[in-house]
Design a protein around this motif. Structure first.
Motif, mmCIF file in Angstrom:
data_model
loop_
_atom_site.group_PDB
_atom_site.id
_atom_site.type_symbol
_atom_site.label_atom_id
_atom_site.label_comp_id
_atom_site.label_asym_id
_atom_site.label_seq_id
_atom_site.Cartn_x
_atom_site.Cartn_y
_atom_site.Cartn_z
ATOM 1 N N ARG A 1 0.846 -1.189 0.000
ATOM 2 C CA ARG A 1 0.000 0.000 0.000
ATOM 3 C C ARG A 1 0.884 1.242 0.000
ATOM 4 N NH1 ARG A 1 -3.941 1.380 4.952
ATOM 5 N NH2 ARG A 1 -2.304 2.844 5.579
ATOM 6 N N CYS A 2 0.561 2.154 -0.886
ATOM 7 C CA CYS A 2 1.253 3.441 -0.936
ATOM 8 C C CYS A 2 0.317 4.505 -0.381
ATOM 9 C CB CYS A 2 1.657 3.779 -2.375
ATOM 10 S SG CYS A 2 2.537 5.353 -2.531
ATOM 11 N N ASP A 3 0.785 5.251 0.601
ATOM 12 C CA ASP A 3 -0.019 6.297 1.229
ATOM 13 C C ASP A 3 0.365 7.666 0.664
ATOM 14 O OD1 ASP A 3 -1.273 4.424 2.748
ATOM 15 O OD2 ASP A 3 -0.161 4.846 4.588
ATOM 16 N N LEU A 4 -0.603 8.550 0.653
ATOM 17 C CA LEU A 4 -0.397 9.938 0.280
ATOM 18 C C LEU A 4 -0.973 10.807 1.392
ATOM 19 C CD1 LEU A 4 0.399 12.125 -1.851
ATOM 20 C CD2 LEU A 4 -1.952 11.933 -2.718
ATOM 21 N N LEU A 5 -0.121 11.573 2.011
ATOM 22 C CA LEU A 5 -0.553 12.453 3.107
ATOM 23 C C LEU A 5 -1.272 11.666 4.201
ATOM 24 C CD1 LEU A 5 -1.896 15.393 0.915
ATOM 25 C CD2 LEU A 5 0.355 15.196 1.999
ATOM 26 N N GLY A 6 -0.758 10.451 4.443
ATOM 27 C CA GLY A 6 -1.322 9.628 5.501
ATOM 28 C C GLY A 6 -2.565 8.862 5.131
ATOM 29 N N GLN A 7 -3.008 8.970 3.880
ATOM 30 C CA GLN A 7 -4.220 8.278 3.432
ATOM 31 C C GLN A 7 -3.856 7.226 2.379
ATOM 32 O OE1 GLN A 7 -7.348 9.027 4.736
ATOM 33 N NE2 GLN A 7 -6.139 10.314 6.121
ATOM 34 N N PRO A 8 -4.591 6.099 2.320
ATOM 35 C CA PRO A 8 -4.310 5.096 1.281
ATOM 36 C C PRO A 8 -4.479 5.700 -0.111
ATOM 37 C CG PRO A 8 -5.787 4.209 2.963
ATOM 38 C CD PRO A 8 -5.695 5.684 3.213
ATOM 39 N N TYR A 9 -3.439 5.592 -0.920
ATOM 40 C CA TYR A 9 -3.463 6.145 -2.266
ATOM 41 C C TYR A 9 -3.680 5.049 -3.305
ATOM 42 C CZ TYR A 9 -1.695 8.676 -6.406
ATOM 43 O OH TYR A 9 -1.551 9.238 -7.647
ATOM 44 N N TYR A 10 -2.855 4.017 -3.264
ATOM 45 C CA TYR A 10 -3.087 2.873 -4.161
ATOM 46 C C TYR A 10 -2.464 1.612 -3.573
ATOM 47 C CZ TYR A 10 1.671 3.822 -5.979
ATOM 48 O OH TYR A 10 3.011 4.047 -6.100
ATOM 49 N N THR B 1 -3.178 15.459 -15.239
ATOM 50 C CA THR B 1 -2.007 14.695 -15.661
ATOM 51 C C THR B 1 -0.808 15.595 -15.877
ATOM 52 O OG1 THR B 1 -3.409 13.023 -16.714
ATOM 53 C CG2 THR B 1 -1.115 13.120 -17.413
ATOM 54 N N VAL B 2 -1.003 16.723 -16.552
ATOM 55 C CA VAL B 2 0.109 17.649 -16.792
ATOM 56 C C VAL B 2 0.696 18.131 -15.479
ATOM 57 C CG1 VAL B 2 0.732 19.910 -17.716
ATOM 58 C CG2 VAL B 2 -0.710 18.383 -19.051
ATOM 59 N N LEU B 3 -0.150 18.347 -14.498
ATOM 60 C CA LEU B 3 0.303 18.839 -13.194
ATOM 61 C C LEU B 3 0.672 17.700 -12.247
ATOM 62 C CD1 LEU B 3 -2.258 21.755 -12.777
ATOM 63 C CD2 LEU B 3 0.164 21.907 -13.399
ATOM 64 N N GLN B 4 0.836 16.489 -12.823
ATOM 65 C CA GLN B 4 1.283 15.312 -12.077
ATOM 66 C C GLN B 4 0.367 15.002 -10.904
ATOM 67 O OE1 GLN B 4 5.463 15.723 -11.107
ATOM 68 N NE2 GLN B 4 6.019 16.210 -13.207
ATOM 69 N N SER B 5 -0.920 15.086 -11.177
ATOM 70 C CA SER B 5 -1.918 14.761 -10.178
ATOM 71 C C SER B 5 -2.953 13.849 -10.822
ATOM 72 C CB SER B 5 -2.569 16.043 -9.644
ATOM 73 O OG SER B 5 -3.449 15.758 -8.576
ATOM 74 N N ASP B 6 -3.964 13.498 -10.054
ATOM 75 C CA ASP B 6 -5.060 12.677 -10.558
ATOM 76 C C ASP B 6 -6.232 12.839 -9.603
ATOM 77 O OD1 ASP B 6 -4.759 10.589 -8.400
ATOM 78 O OD2 ASP B 6 -2.862 10.260 -9.425
ATOM 79 N N GLU B 7 -7.356 12.245 -9.950
ATOM 80 C CA GLU B 7 -8.566 12.434 -9.150
ATOM 81 C C GLU B 7 -8.400 11.923 -7.730
ATOM 82 O OE1 GLU B 7 -10.949 14.212 -9.927
ATOM 83 O OE2 GLU B 7 -11.170 14.259 -12.097
ATOM 84 N N GLU B 8 -7.667 10.827 -7.545
ATOM 85 C CA GLU B 8 -7.487 10.289 -6.195
ATOM 86 C C GLU B 8 -6.638 11.221 -5.343
ATOM 87 O OE1 GLU B 8 -8.127 7.672 -3.095
ATOM 88 O OE2 GLU B 8 -9.071 7.706 -5.075
ATOM 89 N N ARG B 9 -5.586 11.761 -5.925
ATOM 90 C CA ARG B 9 -4.752 12.710 -5.188
ATOM 91 C C ARG B 9 -5.553 13.951 -4.807
ATOM 92 N NH1 ARG B 9 0.920 11.859 -5.625
ATOM 93 N NH2 ARG B 9 1.149 14.027 -4.902
ATOM 94 N N SER C 1 -8.764 14.167 -4.406
ATOM 95 C CA SER C 1 -9.740 13.805 -3.386
ATOM 96 C C SER C 1 -9.117 13.772 -2.001
ATOM 97 C CB SER C 1 -10.352 12.437 -3.725
ATOM 98 O OG SER C 1 -11.221 12.008 -2.701
ATOM 99 N N ILE C 2 -7.917 13.188 -1.910
ATOM 100 C CA ILE C 2 -7.229 13.127 -0.616
ATOM 101 C C ILE C 2 -6.859 14.531 -0.145
ATOM 102 C CG2 ILE C 2 -5.116 12.352 0.524
ATOM 103 C CD1 ILE C 2 -5.210 9.865 -1.297
#
Length: 938
Positions: free
Chosen positions: A482-491, A828-836, A838-839
């Motif tokens: 599991r990879c976390d982003l800002l302490g939340q499950p990312y993928y 995508t250009v800004l190196q983000s996505d909907e999950e990021r 949302s978190i």
């Protein structure tokens, strides 16, 4: 001389026997599937047939037939029946389909039926194989040769032949001649061995082993007492040897690619060790061979070697950060296999002749002694894989299984110990081995297995992922990360052995969800779906989002994959809990043979294409089987990752798919994850309203938008080619087929060649021209929406080129912001996505926005065209000090875009001295000046 000739005959027998075994396992996978149960049942059937042959040898009396004559006819039978079975076994699936369908929901009965069928069809040739070596030991020309010497050499050279058979079949023969041609080579070798045996009879001694003429031709003898202790030792060594083979391969697969070639190399190392050990066992004098302490000593040595080769296994250490997993180099595979396997295999090969010598002390006839020894050993080998695969590995793991096997060797040493008058030094050596075994067991590094698991997943932890759960299943080692982003499950990522099998990475979710949405959009009336391979449930999650579906069957070969999904995927609702979903633990191809259902949609994302057994899911015969399970105008969507293939391999798969589906097409987004789409019929025309159904439903609309398919036009822009283009590029290419599986070879792909192949299909002009010219598209796509797709092709090309060769990110962002209302390209250009996003938005509801969340919040604001909101966030970052220059450039650009050029000029003037004038800055100042009247600083 006679011994050398007979050894040569058995060398030829060993080559043909192993080639036949490889071929039978391959074609049995077509009829019975490639699940761990199916493989175990076929292997057990093979070993049981050998046991039958050894049973005959164990109780065979002298006959009027010369042993060499019997051998010749037996080898002729092996060649004839073995070759026939290559063509017969694949027909079993068709002939037995009604029975398979009846028992589809009764796995115990189904497995019993499969075992019974495989045992019966393999009984003839495998029994003959099991009888040949014991029978030749009775040859008159070998009677003067010491029994241990004769057994060791014949056994050793027969196994050396098996080494050559294992390597030649997988490395050359199947690729060059296909399964049928390779079978003919194996048959020719058996016929050659038979012919040489008959020639030996004509030129050899006239001395015969006969009884009076009234002796029955096939007399059986039971006038001796069975030597139970050495037979139990023989049985035990068979159990341990085959158990160790399964355990060793499990460990090696943490480092070695799970390909058929890798398996052949590992098997060859096992067989080479056994062969050389058998030959070495022929060297001791009769007195030494019969020494009571030699057998216990070797068993203790095998126990110690089992532990030490594991402890000293030359695996890279994760902390060294030089880990190379999933090796495909033949030299590396051979070295690791040799280091782990060869010493114990060498000792194992020496054990059988010594045990046979013990048995012969009670059973004078050589054929009977060898037959009894081999019978008990083969019976042990029959259950060894079952014990290792279904008991030891899933309950205690590979490391503890190795310790159990080592202790079992030591217990056999106790069983094999007899009172002796051996010299003191020899007894002291045995006692020393026993003490070393005890010490090695006591001080065994119990946490060493953690190093191997860490090595296997290390390359996938560089993004900050951490282990959630590890499972040693019946078929594979599974590690869920599991990879976390800002302490939340990312993928999440599922690492199978040493390879990332599937993940919920947003980038990967795009193509996995399209496996569901693409066919559902083109067949809006769909009610039931079959999904082959579950992975981490992304495709299944997309399927359950369509509330119109009534039944969703999901077939996966591993029950542990389903269990992991039920326990450890909180990032989205588990699709397996949906009442419409029916999980089925079975091989996908076999299930298609067994099921009576017809489906609107069949979709599949198999394991990596070069993994052993996966080729059976990409042949023209399999695609035809899929088509047969579709309703009229039903649709198949199937994974085609071209970056895993050479260009000829890609074309061979496309040719196979098009051979089954005349109305075939290929679709893809801005990467090399392609999707093959096949229609069972001409395909039905879809109206604009039907096509838009998925975007009117809240759950499917949100899901589609999350992967960047925000309207039906973007779905159309996934198009790459139809059947006519497949015909053009595959002209002269043979399709991948069951009979030529090595058209999907072991060569690593050339990624630059893959790019050169894919790029023309990504170019907007070519794509638009092909889309509008396609008869299939004209037939199935709403005509009113045909004209809208050109702009979407332009955006797809831009995204593809940016990913492949890089781009001017701000220029690309400007196009998306000013020429479209799309969200995903901006993110995508800004190196983000909907999950990021949302978190980040969840954390933004706190009193203080974390600095790490700000880039994704900016991306989210721009995705919804909230320029003022993005400016506010960037200004907040400016007050705290820009994290990087790109934030400054973006803020300057946004001030201009939002109509406040003066602030942009002031911002640029304040930073003028710290900005190097490179090509990017020159472009930006010039573009802003031309577009908005911006005055560059200085």
């Amino acid at each position: 001389m006679r011994l050398a000739i007979v050894s040569g005959l058995l060398f030829l027998s060993g080559i043909s026997a192993l080639i036949f075994e490889v071929l039978w396992l391959r074609v049995a996978g077509l009829a019975f599937g490639n699940s761990i149960w199916a493989a175990a049942l076929i292997l057990s059937s093979f070993m049981a047939g050998l046991a039958c042959g050894n049973t005959i040898a164990a109780f065979l009396g002298k006959t009027r037939w010369r042993p060499v004559v019997c051998y010749g006819w037996l080898e002729f039978m092996v060649g004839l029946t073995g070759l026939s079975l290559i063509f017969v076994i694949p027909l079993v699936g068709t002939v037995m389909r009604p029975a398979f369908q009846i028992l589809a929901d009764h796995q115990t009965l189904l497995n019993s039926l499969r075992f019974g069928i495989s045992f019966l069809i393999l009984l003839g040739p495998t029994s003959a194989m099991g009888l040949t070596l014991p029978l030749l030991l009775a040859d008159s020309g070998l009677q003067a040769t010491k029994f241990n010497r004769a057994v060791g050499l014949l056994y050793g050279f027969n196994t050396l032949g098996a080494v050559l058979g294992a390597l030649s079949s997988e490395m050359f023969l199947i690729q060059r001649f296909g399964l049928a041609g390779t079978g003919m080579v194996a048959g020719a070798l058996s016929f050659t061995a038979a012919g040489l045996a008959f020639l030996l009879l004509r030129t050899g001694s006239s001395e015969e082993l006969i009884r009076p003429k009234d002796t029955p031709v096939h007399a059986l003898r039971v006038d001796y007492q069975l030597p139970w202790r050495p037979l139990l030792v023989s049985f035990g060594t068979g159990v341990i040897a085959l158990s160790l083979e399964i355990v060793w391969f499990r460990l090696l697969h943490l480092y070695v690619a799970s390909t058929s070639a890798a398996f052949a190399i590992m098997l060859a190392v096992v067989l080479a060790g056994i062969a050389i050990g058998g030959i070495l066992a022929a060297l001791p004098t009769r007195r030494l061979a019969n020494a009571p302490v030699l057998l216990p000593g070797l068993l203790l040595l095998a126990a110690i070697a089992t532990l030490l080769t594991y402890i000293l296994f030359p695996a890279p250490v994760a902390s060294a950060r030089e880990v190379t997993t999933d090796l495909q180099s033949w030299g590396q595979i051979a070295w690791l296999s040799f280091a782990l396997i060869f010493p114990v295999a060498l000792i194992s090969g020496a054990l059988l002749p010594l045990i046979a010598a013990r048995v012969q002390a009670n059973v004078l006839e050589r054929t009977n002694a060898a037959g009894l020894t081999n019978l008990s050993n083969t019976l042990g080998a029959t259950i060894g894989p079952l014990i290792a695969g279904f008991v030891l590995l899933p309950t205690i793991g590979f490391q503890s299984a190795l310790v159990v096997c080592a202790v079992a060797y030591a217990l056999l040493a106790v069983l094999a110990t007899e009172p002796s008058n051996s010299p003191g030094p020899i007894k002291l050596a045995v006692f020393s081995l026993a003490a070393l075994m005890i010490g090695t067991t006591v001080f065994f590094p119990v946490r060493r297995d953690r190093v191997h698991f860490a090595n296997a997943r290390f390359v996938y932890e560089t993004d900050g992922s951490r282990l959630v759960r590890k499972v040693e299943s019946t078929s594979d080692t599974l590690q869920l990360l599991r990879c976390d982003l800002l302490g939340q499950p990312y993928y999440y990522r599922l690492v199978t052995n040493g390879f990332s099998m599937s993940s919920t990475i947003p980038r990967s979710q795009r193509y996995m969800r399209l496996f569901a949405y693409l066919p559902l959009a083109l067949r809006p009336e769909s009610e039931n779906v079959l999904q082959i391979c579950y992975g981490v449930g992304v495709t299944a999650d997309a399927l359950v989002a369509d509330k119109q579906l009534l039944q969703i069957e999901i077939v996966d070969i591993s029950k542990e994959v389903f269990n992991l999904a039920l326990e450890h995927f909180p990032s989205y609702p588990d699709p397996l809990r949906d009442p419409r979903v029916k999980p089925i633990v079975q091989d996908g191809r076999y299930y298609l043979q067994a099921t009576r259902h017809k489906y609107d949609v069949i979709t599949g994302e198999p394991p990596p294409l070069k993994a052993a057994g996966t080729v059976n899911l990409y042949t023209k015969e399999f695609f035809a089987l899929m088509k047969s399970r579709l309703k009229p105008n039903g649709i198949v969507s199937f994974w085609l990752p071209i970056y895993q293939l050479t260009i000829p391999e890609t074309k061979s798969i496309l040719a196979a798919f098009h051979a089954a589906f005349p109305n075939a097409s290929v679709w893809g987004s801005s990467d090399d994850e392609w999707i093959m789409l096949g229609i069972n019929g001409d395909g039905a025309s879809v109206t604009g309203s039907e096509l838009g159904r998925l975007w009117r439903n809240g759950s499917t609309r949100d899901d589609l938008c999350s992967i960047g398919i925000e309207n039906p036009t973007q779905l159309a822009a996934l198009y790459l080619m139809d059947g006519s283009e497949i015909d053009r590029i595959t002209r002269g290419i043979e399709p991948l087929s069951d009979w030529y599986p090595k058209r999907l070879g072991d060569e690593a792909p050339d990624l630059s060649a893959v790019r050169d192949f894919a790029t023309p299909y990504m170019e907007a002009a070519n794509a638009s021209r092909a889309f509008h010219a396609s008869e299939l598209i004209e037939r199935i796509w709403p005509q009113a929406q045909m004209a809208e797709v050109d702009e979407a092709f332009v955006l797809r090309e831009m995204s593809y080129r940016a990913r492949v060769s890089g781009s001017n990110w701000l220029a690309e962002l400007d196009v998306y912001l000013r020429r479209s209302r799309l969200r995903a390209p901006v993110l995508t250009v800004l190196q983000s996505d909907e999950e990021r996003v949302s978190i980040a938005e969840k954390l933004a509801r706190q009193a203080v926005i974390p600095a790490a969340a700000r880039p994704d919040l900016v991306a989210g604001a721009l995705a919804r065209r909230d320029f003022a909101g993005a400016i506010k966030l960037l200004e907040l970052g400016r007050k705290q000090g820009f994290n990087n220059e790109n934030d400054f450039f973006l803020l300057t650009y946004l001030y201009c875009l939002n109509g406040n050029v003066a602030k942009a000029e002031a911002l640029a003037a304040n930073r003028a001295e710290g900005i190097p004038r490179d090509w990017f800055v020159n472009w930006l100042w010039g573009d802003l000046q031309a577009e908005f009247g911006f005055h560059p600083p200085g």
